[in-house]
Enzyme design. Sequence first.
Site, PDB file in Angstrom:
ATOM      1  N   LYS A 292       1.418  -1.127  -0.037  1.00  0.00           N
ATOM      2  CA  LYS A 292      -0.143   0.068  -0.122  1.00  0.00           C
ATOM      3  C   LYS A 292       0.624   1.780   0.446  1.00  0.00           C
ATOM      4  CE  LYS A 292      -2.157  -1.007   3.890  1.00  0.00           C
ATOM      5  NZ  LYS A 292      -1.730  -2.365   3.824  1.00  0.00           N
TER       6      LYS A 292
ATOM      7  N   ARG B 123      -9.311   1.416   9.000  1.00  0.00           N
ATOM      8  CA  ARG B 123      -9.259  -0.090   9.158  1.00  0.00           C
ATOM      9  C   ARG B 123      -9.972  -0.657  10.273  1.00  0.00           C
ATOM     10  NH1 ARG B 123      -2.610   0.502   9.717  1.00  0.00           N
ATOM     11  NH2 ARG B 123      -2.319  -0.768   8.267  1.00  0.00           N
TER      12      ARG B 123
ATOM     13  N   ARG C 179      11.635  -6.429   5.048  1.00  0.00           N
ATOM     14  CA  ARG C 179      10.921  -4.957   4.430  1.00  0.00           C
ATOM     15  C   ARG C 179      12.295  -4.429   5.389  1.00  0.00           C
ATOM     16  NH1 ARG C 179       4.889  -3.311   5.338  1.00  0.00           N
ATOM     17  NH2 ARG C 179       5.017  -3.564   7.518  1.00  0.00           N
TER      18      ARG C 179
ATOM     19  N   ARG D  46      11.667  -2.076  11.389  1.00  0.00           N
ATOM     20  CA  ARG D  46      10.000  -1.937  12.066  1.00  0.00           C
ATOM     21  C   ARG D  46      10.217  -3.015  13.271  1.00  0.00           C
ATOM     22  NH1 ARG D  46       5.365  -0.545   8.932  1.00  0.00           N
ATOM     23  NH2 ARG D  46       4.217  -0.989  10.431  1.00  0.00           N
TER      24      ARG D  46
ATOM     25  N   ARG E 140      -2.014  -9.381  13.653  1.00  0.00           N
ATOM     26  CA  ARG E 140      -2.035  -8.002  11.915  1.00  0.00           C
ATOM     27  C   ARG E 140      -2.863  -8.310  11.079  1.00  0.00           C
ATOM     28  NH1 ARG E 140       4.100  -6.395  11.802  1.00  0.00           N
ATOM     29  NH2 ARG E 140       3.199  -4.220  10.378  1.00  0.00           N
TER      30      ARG E 140
HETATM   31  P1  AMP Z   1       1.604   0.825   9.662  1.00  0.00           P
HETATM   32  O1  AMP Z   1       2.335   1.538   9.122  1.00  0.00           O
HETATM   33  O2  AMP Z   1       0.031   0.808   8.238  1.00  0.00           O
HETATM   34  O3  AMP Z   1       2.041  -1.246   9.197  1.00  0.00           O
HETATM   35  O4  AMP Z   1       0.876   0.879  10.342  1.00  0.00           O
HETATM   36  C1  AMP Z   1       1.191  -0.164  11.642  1.00  0.00           C
HETATM   37  C2  AMP Z   1       0.674   0.333  12.671  1.00  0.00           C
HETATM   38  O5  AMP Z   1      -0.570   1.428  13.222  1.00  0.00           O
HETATM   39  C3  AMP Z   1      -0.762  -1.122  13.256  1.00  0.00           C
HETATM   40  O6  AMP Z   1      -0.687  -2.184  12.906  1.00  0.00           O
HETATM   41  C4  AMP Z   1      -1.017  -0.402  14.051  1.00  0.00           C
HETATM   42  O7  AMP Z   1      -1.070  -0.822  15.392  1.00  0.00           O
HETATM   43  C5  AMP Z   1      -1.669   1.113  14.043  1.00  0.00           C
HETATM   44  N1  AMP Z   1      -2.393   1.276  13.097  1.00  0.00           N
HETATM   45  C6  AMP Z   1      -2.582   2.557  11.518  1.00  0.00           C
HETATM   46  N2  AMP Z   1      -2.977   2.456  10.678  1.00  0.00           N
HETATM   47  C7  AMP Z   1      -3.964   2.770  11.757  1.00  0.00           C
HETATM   48  C8  AMP Z   1      -5.496   2.415  12.182  1.00  0.00           C
HETATM   49  N3  AMP Z   1      -6.769   3.383  10.442  1.00  0.00           N
HETATM   50  N4  AMP Z   1      -5.873   2.492  13.312  1.00  0.00           N
HETATM   51  C9  AMP Z   1      -5.514   2.225  14.308  1.00  0.00           C
HETATM   52  N5  AMP Z   1      -4.942   1.609  13.886  1.00  0.00           N
HETATM   53  C10 AMP Z   1      -3.750   1.850  13.458  1.00  0.00           C
END
Ligand code: AMP
Length: 204
Positions: free
Chosen positions: A13, A85, A119, A152, A163
């Site tokens: 994404k 989400r 990654r 990360r 996740r």
């Molecule tokens: P990402 O970088 O998109 O993989 O997001 C990393 C982490 O941020 C996720 O595993 C969640 O803990 C948090 N996160 C990202 N987007 C959201 C969202 N829309 N709502 C709640 N938590 C989020």
Amino acid sequence: MIIVLIGPQGSGKGTQAKIISERLNIPHISIGDLFRSLKGKLKKEVDYYINRGELVPDELTINLLKKVISKKECEKGFILDGFPRNINQAKMLQEIVKVDLVILIDIEDELAIKRILSRVSCKKCGAVYNLLTNPPKKEMTCDVCGEMLYKRTDDNIESIKKRLENYYKETEPVLSFYKDKLIVVDGSQEIEKIAEEILKKLGC
Ligand code: AMP
């Protein structure tokens, strides 16, 4: 134009959002990046959820998003990567803006896990690499800004499984909420091929 990108972790994404953002000249808003850039008490609060592979509470998330999209640069539209989400977030978003298009980047879990485990990212400029398929030119160094790359802390197997579980339980139902605006692309293809498909569907 307001575009929402949905897909399992590791579907690409962020990578695709960057490409579309440059092409359409609208900002890319990554909620995960916003969380990772926080400081102090708030950072500690969100890290608690991120490190457990859980979603950050909706209210905190939407408040942060509202602040960002109220900025002038978002006036002409933006690309949302990682929001909504869950159904509650989708409903909250509907109250503040009109989403034009939702793109699902679809991939199998096995590939998602393989990609996330390899990654690495740049903290400074946000560039993302894959050590197997899209490595930096110089070992662990960002091609764009020269900063050291990092892995990360939530990109470990336990967190990834959690996740993905959350994705199917909480995020996948959002797709039916957007069924009239949804397009699907095959995320297992090469980066350029996926981008080409998306841009073609966008009429670019
Ligand atoms: P990402 O970088 O998109 O993989 O997001 C990393 C982490 O941020 C996720 O595993 C969640 O803990 C948090 N996160 C990202 N987007 C959201 C969202 N829309 N709502 C709640 N938590 C989020």
